[in-house]
Design an enzyme around this catalytic site. Structure first.
Site, PDB file in Angstrom:
ATOM      1  N   GLY A  77      19.163   9.836   3.485  1.00  0.00           N
ATOM      2  CA  GLY A  77      19.794   8.586   3.911  1.00  0.00           C
ATOM      3  C   GLY A  77      20.388   7.815   2.739  1.00  0.00           C
ATOM      4  NE  ARG A 141      18.432  12.039   7.311  1.00  0.00           N
ATOM      5  CZ  ARG A 141      17.736  11.236   6.506  1.00  0.00           C
ATOM      6  NH1 ARG A 141      16.944  11.742   5.593  1.00  0.00           N
ATOM      7  NH2 ARG A 141      17.852   9.932   6.608  1.00  0.00           N
ATOM      8  CG  ASP A 172      10.690  14.952   3.517  1.00  0.00           C
ATOM      9  OD1 ASP A 172       9.542  15.341   3.263  1.00  0.00           O
ATOM     10  OD2 ASP A 172      10.987  14.329   4.549  1.00  0.00           O
ATOM     11  CE  LYS A 198      17.382   8.705  -0.596  1.00  0.00           C
ATOM     12  NZ  LYS A 198      17.802   9.456   0.593  1.00  0.00           N
ATOM     13  CB  THR A 199      13.892   6.346   0.235  1.00  0.00           C
ATOM     14  OG1 THR A 199      13.811   5.947   1.608  1.00  0.00           O
ATOM     15  CG2 THR A 199      12.540   6.141  -0.403  1.00  0.00           C
ATOM     16  CG  ASP A 201      12.520   4.728   4.460  1.00  0.00           C
ATOM     17  OD1 ASP A 201      13.431   3.982   4.840  1.00  0.00           O
ATOM     18  OD2 ASP A 201      12.367   5.884   4.892  1.00  0.00           O
TER      19      ASP A 201
END
Ligand code: FBP
Length: 550
Positions: A77, A141, A172, A198-199, A201
């Site tokens: 993402g 992805r 992941d 990175k994320t 979240d």
């Protein structure tokens, strides 16, 4: 291409970096490391990259910098700041040796496998400095897990003379980076692999990765919108706003937004799980606040809901785990033509306990739970409309209480989902600086011949000049987890720590926030120019985790 005035002004912004980047850097190695759990299993799976030492950059005599070519991949993402990682990587490589080259693989990990790439020159990189998005090379992805894919990677690296691959991704994708590093080391093909955290979240963190990039900007964007909604609620005084926030499993985004905006209710998935709450318990806790406020004549409010909530309700978690195993590579299910047939088929295979939970859910939500998993085997929680489920159940319960004469208020609700709105925002100063520093760190790790590491920049609540850069072995962050019905080595996700300071702050204040509308905070939009306390502040989560005041 027409640019906005802010875009033009931001293109001149020079990211702030650790002081160590000003001079020559040597790589100081610490002691050998161990994985966070399942040590024997991880060691056996990663014989060549297990136990590597931690690395910290220090000032020292300049070693020779042999020319290198690097391929970079944006994976998963979008998260604000990805372009600055590439800019920092590019500038770092060029400073170490002007002959160094940078290629970008297009569309995520599949670019490596399908040999789709572009050379990233100064002209290209300059266009994207300090901008949001991943459009410089695109993302995807695709999971890198098959040796045939790895071998395709070797082919293109040999064709282009690439010595190192950088994977910018979440837990992941960095797991993929580690598997790739191990494979290339085993094959002795001289291709290094470095990961970058990175994320949005915020769940890729540990003592050496203090935060993942993008979390700061995304939370600031959502909090601006929550603040605006709260002001609207407090002006119109007629709606309850149910706001679901992205973040996949962990509730870090929801918690950070609550710390910034002080909503009336904030649900934290990790707490729901720890208290073994059912869906009905959650509904009751919401209803209680609504009834109390209605008694005081207040029929409006805000509720923050983490997108992964459903997975943390213990009975739902068991149901999802059963569904994951049932649906993994199940071609019978995938080819069934109607939703009804799929529903009957699933009901026939579930255990009696899970079947009962499945049947108790509104059909739409039950269907959403059976939709395709992402390539890593995760339920796509962003597609599950938990806020609507809660609205439906809360409205039903309030109607009952009204009939019993207990609730005398008026309930009108509005559902929101904030996720994609924040993922490509123009990075905050924090993310612009942090990402550039991560990219530069990656260049130095490559120059030092390292593989199987994640770039690490720490001490992030201090001014950027005091940040500490280095590398963390990826195997150190790994444990074994069940994916697609099988045990796999993966980076351990960091969920909200219920004993941590950010959650404790919410716990201390939530009662006051529930009952009083004057506690709303209106954070306003991200500011890029102006005083430090307005422009350069890291997240409340980071500040509280470092025992600082917010
Ligand atoms: P990453 O873990 O790849 O950074 O993705 C984050 C995220 O934005 C989650 O918060 C969300 O659940 C998911 O991506 C949505 O996925 P998609 O972009 O495929 O719709």
């Amino acid at each position: 291409m027409k640019k906005s005035p802010l875009q033009i002004a931001r293109s001149w912004y020079l990211p702030k970096t650790p002081a160590a980047f000003q001079g020559n850097i040597v790589l100081a190695e610490g002691a050998a490391t161990e994985s966070v759990a399942d040590r024997q299993a991880i060691k056996a799976l990663f014989p060549n990259t297990y136990g590597l030492p931690l690395i910290e950059f220090q000032a020292g005599a300049a070693p020779a910098h042999n020319p290198v070519s690097v391929g970079v991949i944006l994976s998963g993402g979008q998260a604000p700041g990805g372009h600055n990682v590439i800019a920092g990587l590019f500038d770092g490589l060029k400073r170490l040796n002007p002959a160094n080259k940078l290629y970008g693989f297009l569309g995520g990990p599949s670019g490596l496998v399908d040999h789709k790439y572009v050379e990233l020159t100064k002209e290209v990189v300059d266009e994207f400095r300090n901008t949001g998005g991943f459009d410089i090379i695109g993302s995807g992805r695709t999971k890198l897990e098959d040796p045939a894919q790895f071998d395709r990677g070797i082919e293109i690296c040999q064709t282009l003379g690439i010595n190192a691959i950088v994977i910018i991704g979440g837990d992941d994708s960095n797991t993929n980076a580690c598997i790739l590093a191990e494979y290339y080391k085993q094959k002795a093909c001289n291709i290094q692999v470095i990961g970058c955290p990175k994320t949005i979240d915020g769940d890729l963190k540990n003592s050496f990765i203090e935060t993942s990039f993008g979390f700061d900007t995304a939370c600031k964007v959502y909090s601006e919108m929550i603040g605006n909604i709260q002001r609207d609620a407090n002006s119109a005084k007629k709606y309850w706003h149910f706001i679901r926030l992205m973040g996949r499993s962990a509730s870090h985004i929801t918690l950070e937004c609550a710390l910034l905006s002080h909503p009336n209710i904030c649900i934290i998935s990790e707490e729901v799980e720890a208290k073994n709450m059912t869906l009905y318990d959650i509904v009751e806790s919401i209803v209680q606040v609504i009834v109390t406020r209605a008694d005081a004549g207040i029929n409006f409010g805000t509720i923050l809901i983490p997108e992964g909530l459903i997975e943390f309700i213990p009975a739902m978690k068991r149901l999802i785990a059963e569904l994951n195993d049932l649906l993994a590579n199940n071609s019978d299910f995938m080819t069934m033509p109607t939703d009804d047939e799929k529903r009957q088929y699933i009901k026939g295979l579930l255990s009696p306990e899970c079947c009962q939970v499945f049947r108790s859910l509104p059909k739409g939500i039950a269907r959403q739970l059976t939709l395709d998993r992402d390539p890593h085997g995760n339920v796509q929680v962003s597609l599950i409309e938990t806020e609507k489920l809660l609205i439906e159940m809360v409205a039903k319960r309030l109607a009952q209480l009204k009939a019993e004469g207990i609730y005398k208020g008026k309930f009108a609700s509005i559902a929101h989902f904030f996720g994609y709105e924040g993922r490509c925002a123009i990075p905050s100063n924090f993310d612009a600086d942090y990402c550039y520093s991560l990219g530069y760190t990656t260049a130095v790790l490559i120059d030092g011949g390292k593989t199987g590491y994640m770039a690490s920049v720490r001490n992030l609540t201090a001014p950027a000049s005091e940040w500490i850069a280095g590398g963390v072995p990826i195997t150190m962050m790994m444990n074994m987890e069940r994916r697609h019905g099988q045990l796999k080595p993966v980076i351990q996700k960091a969920l909200v720590n219920l004993n941590g300071e950010p959650f404790k702050y919410l716990e201390t204040n939530r009662k006051e926030w529930a009952n009083n509308e004057i506690n709303y905070v209106y954070p306003g939009p991200i500011q890029y120019f102006g005083p430090r306390e307005v422009c350069d502040m890291p997240t409340c989560t980071l500040l509280l985790e470092h025992n600082q005041n917010i």
